[in-house]
Design a protein around this motif. Structure first.
Motif, PDB file in Angstrom:
ATOM      1  N   LEU A  23       0.831  -1.213   0.000  1.00 48.94           N
ATOM      2  CA  LEU A  23       0.000   0.000   0.000  1.00 48.94           C
ATOM      3  C   LEU A  23       0.862   1.259   0.000  1.00 48.94           C
ATOM      4  N   TYR A  24       1.913   1.244   0.810  1.00 51.19           N
ATOM      5  CA  TYR A  24       2.830   2.385   0.833  1.00 51.19           C
ATOM      6  C   TYR A  24       3.426   2.626  -0.549  1.00 51.19           C
ATOM      7  N   ILE A  30       1.676   6.850  -6.939  1.00 48.76           N
ATOM      8  CA  ILE A  30       0.649   7.801  -7.370  1.00 48.76           C
ATOM      9  C   ILE A  30       1.088   9.225  -7.025  1.00 48.76           C
ATOM     10  N   TYR A  31       1.606   9.405  -5.825  1.00 44.85           N
ATOM     11  CA  TYR A  31       2.096  10.723  -5.409  1.00 44.85           C
ATOM     12  C   TYR A  31       3.212  11.207  -6.342  1.00 44.85           C
ATOM     13  N   LEU A  32       4.164  10.336  -6.653  1.00 42.56           N
ATOM     14  CA  LEU A  32       5.278  10.720  -7.522  1.00 42.56           C
ATOM     15  C   LEU A  32       4.802  11.094  -8.925  1.00 42.56           C
ATOM     16  N   TYR A  33       3.787  10.422  -9.406  1.00 47.50           N
ATOM     17  CA  TYR A  33       3.231  10.757 -10.712  1.00 47.50           C
ATOM     18  C   TYR A  33       2.704  12.190 -10.716  1.00 47.50           C
ATOM     19  N   ALA A  75       8.250  10.011   6.522  1.00 45.98           N
ATOM     20  CA  ALA A  75       8.110   9.490   7.893  1.00 45.98           C
ATOM     21  C   ALA A  75       7.528   8.082   7.868  1.00 45.98           C
ATOM     22  N   SER A  76       6.533   7.866   7.011  1.00 42.35           N
ATOM     23  CA  SER A  76       5.927   6.533   6.898  1.00 42.35           C
ATOM     24  C   SER A  76       6.950   5.505   6.445  1.00 42.35           C
ATOM     25  N   SER A  77       7.807   5.892   5.513  1.00 45.27           N
ATOM     26  CA  SER A  77       8.811   4.940   5.030  1.00 45.27           C
ATOM     27  C   SER A  77       9.815   4.593   6.119  1.00 45.27           C
ATOM     28  N   ILE A  78      10.175   5.577   6.936  1.00 50.33           N
ATOM     29  CA  ILE A  78      11.116   5.305   8.032  1.00 50.33           C
ATOM     30  C   ILE A  78      10.479   4.344   9.032  1.00 50.33           C
ATOM     31  N   PHE A  79       9.236   4.631   9.430  1.00 50.13           N
ATOM     32  CA  PHE A  79       8.544   3.736  10.363  1.00 50.13           C
ATOM     33  C   PHE A  79       8.337   2.352   9.757  1.00 50.13           C
ATOM     34  N   LEU A  80       8.018   2.307   8.474  1.00 50.59           N
ATOM     35  CA  LEU A  80       7.820   1.030   7.803  1.00 50.59           C
ATOM     36  C   LEU A  80       9.117   0.224   7.772  1.00 50.59           C
ATOM     37  N   LEU A  81      10.223   0.878   7.470  1.00 48.45           N
ATOM     38  CA  LEU A  81      11.509   0.178   7.458  1.00 48.45           C
ATOM     39  C   LEU A  81      11.857  -0.351   8.844  1.00 48.45           C
ATOM     40  N   VAL A  82      11.647   0.465   9.855  1.00 47.83           N
ATOM     41  CA  VAL A  82      11.912   0.014  11.227  1.00 47.83           C
ATOM     42  C   VAL A  82      11.034  -1.180  11.564  1.00 47.83           C
ATOM     43  N   GLY A  95      13.172 -19.304   3.398  1.00 47.75           N
ATOM     44  CA  GLY A  95      14.006 -18.375   2.659  1.00 47.75           C
ATOM     45  C   GLY A  95      13.175 -17.371   1.869  1.00 47.75           C
ATOM     46  N   TRP A  96      11.970 -17.800   1.490  1.00 48.00           N
ATOM     47  CA  TRP A  96      11.072 -16.919   0.741  1.00 48.00           C
ATOM     48  C   TRP A  96      10.697 -15.692   1.569  1.00 48.00           C
ATOM     49  N   ASP A  97      10.454 -15.871   2.866  1.00 46.65           N
ATOM     50  CA  ASP A  97      10.127 -14.744   3.745  1.00 46.65           C
ATOM     51  C   ASP A  97      11.264 -13.730   3.785  1.00 46.65           C
ATOM     52  N   VAL A  98      12.487 -14.219   3.828  1.00 52.75           N
ATOM     53  CA  VAL A  98      13.654 -13.332   3.843  1.00 52.75           C
ATOM     54  C   VAL A  98      13.760 -12.577   2.523  1.00 52.75           C
ATOM     55  N   ILE A  99      13.582 -13.272   1.417  1.00 56.25           N
ATOM     56  CA  ILE A  99      13.678 -12.644   0.094  1.00 56.25           C
ATOM     57  C   ILE A  99      12.615 -11.561  -0.067  1.00 56.25           C
ATOM     58  N   VAL A 100      11.381 -11.863   0.317  1.00 57.92           N
ATOM     59  CA  VAL A 100      10.290 -10.889   0.194  1.00 57.92           C
ATOM     60  C   VAL A 100      10.570  -9.684   1.079  1.00 57.92           C
ATOM     61  N   SER A 101      11.047  -9.904   2.302  1.00 60.89           N
ATOM     62  CA  SER A 101      11.358  -8.790   3.197  1.00 60.89           C
ATOM     63  C   SER A 101      12.462  -7.913   2.628  1.00 60.89           C
ATOM     64  N   ILE A 102      13.498  -8.526   2.085  1.00 67.02           N
ATOM     65  CA  ILE A 102      14.603  -7.757   1.500  1.00 67.02           C
ATOM     66  C   ILE A 102      14.126  -6.970   0.284  1.00 67.02           C
ATOM     67  N   ILE A 103      13.269  -7.572  -0.528  1.00 68.03           N
ATOM     68  CA  ILE A 103      12.727  -6.860  -1.700  1.00 68.03           C
ATOM     69  C   ILE A 103      11.920  -5.647  -1.252  1.00 68.03           C
ATOM     70  N   PHE A 104      11.084  -5.817  -0.241  1.00 68.41           N
ATOM     71  CA  PHE A 104      10.303  -4.684   0.256  1.00 68.41           C
ATOM     72  C   PHE A 104      11.203  -3.615   0.858  1.00 68.41           C
ATOM     73  N   ILE A 105      12.242  -3.995   1.563  1.00 68.89           N
ATOM     74  CA  ILE A 105      13.178  -3.016   2.128  1.00 68.89           C
ATOM     75  C   ILE A 105      13.820  -2.210   1.009  1.00 68.89           C
ATOM     76  N   ILE A 106      14.282  -2.883  -0.023  1.00 70.90           N
ATOM     77  CA  ILE A 106      14.923  -2.195  -1.150  1.00 70.90           C
ATOM     78  C   ILE A 106      13.929  -1.265  -1.844  1.00 70.90           C
ATOM     79  N   LEU A 107      12.702  -1.748  -2.092  1.00 69.21           N
ATOM     80  CA  LEU A 107      11.696  -0.924  -2.771  1.00 69.21           C
ATOM     81  C   LEU A 107      11.303   0.298  -1.946  1.00 69.21           C
TER      82      LEU A 107
END
Length: 143
Positions: A23-24, A30-33, A75-82, A95-107
């Motif tokens: 969602l973030y 949308i905001y960036l557009y 601020a939302s991204s900082i809280f989300l990353l934490v 391992g899939w959980d780790v991969i998905v978490s890392i992908i979301f962190i990078i995104l």
């Protein structure tokens, strides 16, 4: 029975993190557009010789609205990353959980950087830098 409830809670926590991150990312895209469109309009106004006061008043002070939305998204991204760091790597099941978490962190980090980059007016860059550093300091002091 207790172990299966704990497993269910862990699975639900990871899915919740994934949904919140998705969602973030959608809201940020949308905001960036719309921010990109506003930046083009502002650049045209700057090219026409409009001063800063006229730019701030443009479209009923929409620049200020975009700035506060950017602060909220940052601020939302900082809280989300934490939140992702604190919760995603607890009791890793696969391992899939780790991969998905890392992908979301990078995104989320890429989206954070894109939001900062798209705020092209120098005043906003300064304010955003101060807000980001302040957020990091407040988080650092809270731990």
């Amino acid at each position: 029975m207790k172990n299966s409830i704990n497993e269910l809670i862990k699975c639900y926590r990871n899915r919740t993190i994934n949904i919140i991150a998705t969602l973030y990312l959608l809201i940020s895209l949308i905001y960036l557009y719309f921010l990109s469109k506003l930046n083009k309009e502002l650049m045209n106004l700057i090219y026409l010789g409009k001063n800063d006061f006229e730019l701030i008043k443009f479209k009923n002070y929409i620049i200020i609205t975009y700035f506060f939305i950017a602060i909220g998204l940052i601020a939302s991204s900082i809280f989300l990353l934490v939140y992702i760091f604190k919760n995603s790597f607890k009791d890793i099941k696969s391992g899939w959980d780790v991969i998905v978490s890392i992908i979301f962190i990078i995104l989320v980090i890429l989206m954070l950087l894109a939001i900062i980059k798209f705020i092209t007016i120098p005043i906003f860059k300064i304010i955003l830098s101060v807000a980001f550093v302040g957020g990091v300091i407040i988080y650092g002091l809270s731990n």
